[in-house]
Design a protein around this motif. Sequence first.
Motif, PDB file in Angstrom:
ATOM      1  N   PHE A  88      -2.853  10.129   0.620  1.00  0.00           N
ATOM      2  CA  PHE A  88      -1.571   9.511   0.301  1.00  0.00           C
ATOM      3  C   PHE A  88      -1.421   9.339  -1.212  1.00  0.00           C
ATOM      4  CE2 PHE A  88      -2.564   7.941   4.553  1.00  0.00           C
ATOM      5  CZ  PHE A  88      -1.417   8.330   5.225  1.00  0.00           C
ATOM      6  N   ARG A  89      -0.188   9.211  -1.654  1.00  0.00           N
ATOM      7  CA  ARG A  89       0.101   8.861  -3.047  1.00  0.00           C
ATOM      8  C   ARG A  89       0.193   7.335  -3.105  1.00  0.00           C
ATOM      9  NH1 ARG A  89       5.813   8.789  -5.675  1.00  0.00           N
ATOM     10  NH2 ARG A  89       5.263   8.143  -7.763  1.00  0.00           N
ATOM     11  N   PRO A  90      -0.798   6.670  -3.662  1.00  0.00           N
ATOM     12  CA  PRO A  90      -0.752   5.207  -3.721  1.00  0.00           C
ATOM     13  C   PRO A  90       0.067   4.708  -4.906  1.00  0.00           C
ATOM     14  CG  PRO A  90      -2.879   5.972  -4.499  1.00  0.00           C
ATOM     15  CD  PRO A  90      -2.100   7.200  -4.096  1.00  0.00           C
ATOM     16  N   ILE A  91       0.858   3.683  -4.656  1.00  0.00           N
ATOM     17  CA  ILE A  91       1.643   3.044  -5.704  1.00  0.00           C
ATOM     18  C   ILE A  91       1.338   1.550  -5.687  1.00  0.00           C
ATOM     19  CG2 ILE A  91       3.947   2.505  -6.553  1.00  0.00           C
ATOM     20  CD1 ILE A  91       4.901   5.108  -5.241  1.00  0.00           C
ATOM     21  N   ALA A  92       0.867   1.044  -6.816  1.00  0.00           N
ATOM     22  CA  ALA A  92       0.636  -0.389  -6.969  1.00  0.00           C
ATOM     23  C   ALA A  92       1.943  -1.025  -7.430  1.00  0.00           C
ATOM     24  CB  ALA A  92      -0.463  -0.639  -8.001  1.00  0.00           C
ATOM     25  N   VAL A  93       2.396  -2.038  -6.697  1.00  0.00           N
ATOM     26  CA  VAL A  93       3.634  -2.732  -7.051  1.00  0.00           C
ATOM     27  C   VAL A  93       3.264  -3.855  -8.027  1.00  0.00           C
ATOM     28  CG1 VAL A  93       5.682  -3.895  -6.198  1.00  0.00           C
ATOM     29  CG2 VAL A  93       4.553  -2.159  -4.773  1.00  0.00           C
ATOM     30  N   LYS A  94       3.597  -3.627  -9.285  1.00  0.00           N
ATOM     31  CA  LYS A  94       3.103  -4.430 -10.412  1.00  0.00           C
ATOM     32  C   LYS A  94       3.239  -5.940 -10.224  1.00  0.00           C
ATOM     33  CE  LYS A  94       3.593  -4.607 -15.415  1.00  0.00           C
ATOM     34  NZ  LYS A  94       4.253  -3.997 -16.561  1.00  0.00           N
ATOM     35  N   GLU A  95       4.430  -6.422  -9.920  1.00  0.00           N
ATOM     36  CA  GLU A  95       4.654  -7.863  -9.835  1.00  0.00           C
ATOM     37  C   GLU A  95       4.094  -8.490  -8.555  1.00  0.00           C
ATOM     38  OE1 GLU A  95       8.113  -5.984 -12.047  1.00  0.00           O
ATOM     39  OE2 GLU A  95       6.979  -5.552 -10.241  1.00  0.00           O
ATOM     40  N   CYS A  96       3.580  -7.677  -7.664  1.00  0.00           N
ATOM     41  CA  CYS A  96       3.088  -8.177  -6.374  1.00  0.00           C
ATOM     42  C   CYS A  96       1.574  -8.139  -6.276  1.00  0.00           C
ATOM     43  CB  CYS A  96       3.715  -7.364  -5.239  1.00  0.00           C
ATOM     44  SG  CYS A  96       5.500  -7.458  -5.212  1.00  0.00           S
TER      45      CYS A  96
END
Length: 85
Positions: free
Chosen positions: A36-44
């Motif tokens: 998968f392409r992981p995306i870290a949600v910065k403010e969370c």
Amino acid sequence: GAASLTARGVDTGRVTGGAATARVRPTICDRLSDGFRPIAVKECISDRVPGAVDWNLLDIDAKFGDVESVDRCVDYLNTVNMRND
């Protein structure tokens, strides 16, 4: 698991959490190894260790996945929902 998500056409995972070093980073690495392409949600993402979030997000963005704002993630999800209506 990963196979059921892949079967449904999922290719990206957004990651949030309360321990940047102990939970978020390993989850990002797991998603990447699952294809998968992981995306870290910065403010969370948070951590009780000062500086841990910034350091981990910098490293994640450089090596493992992407780091995006919550606004950008929500905007994207809204476009996906419009396409599926």
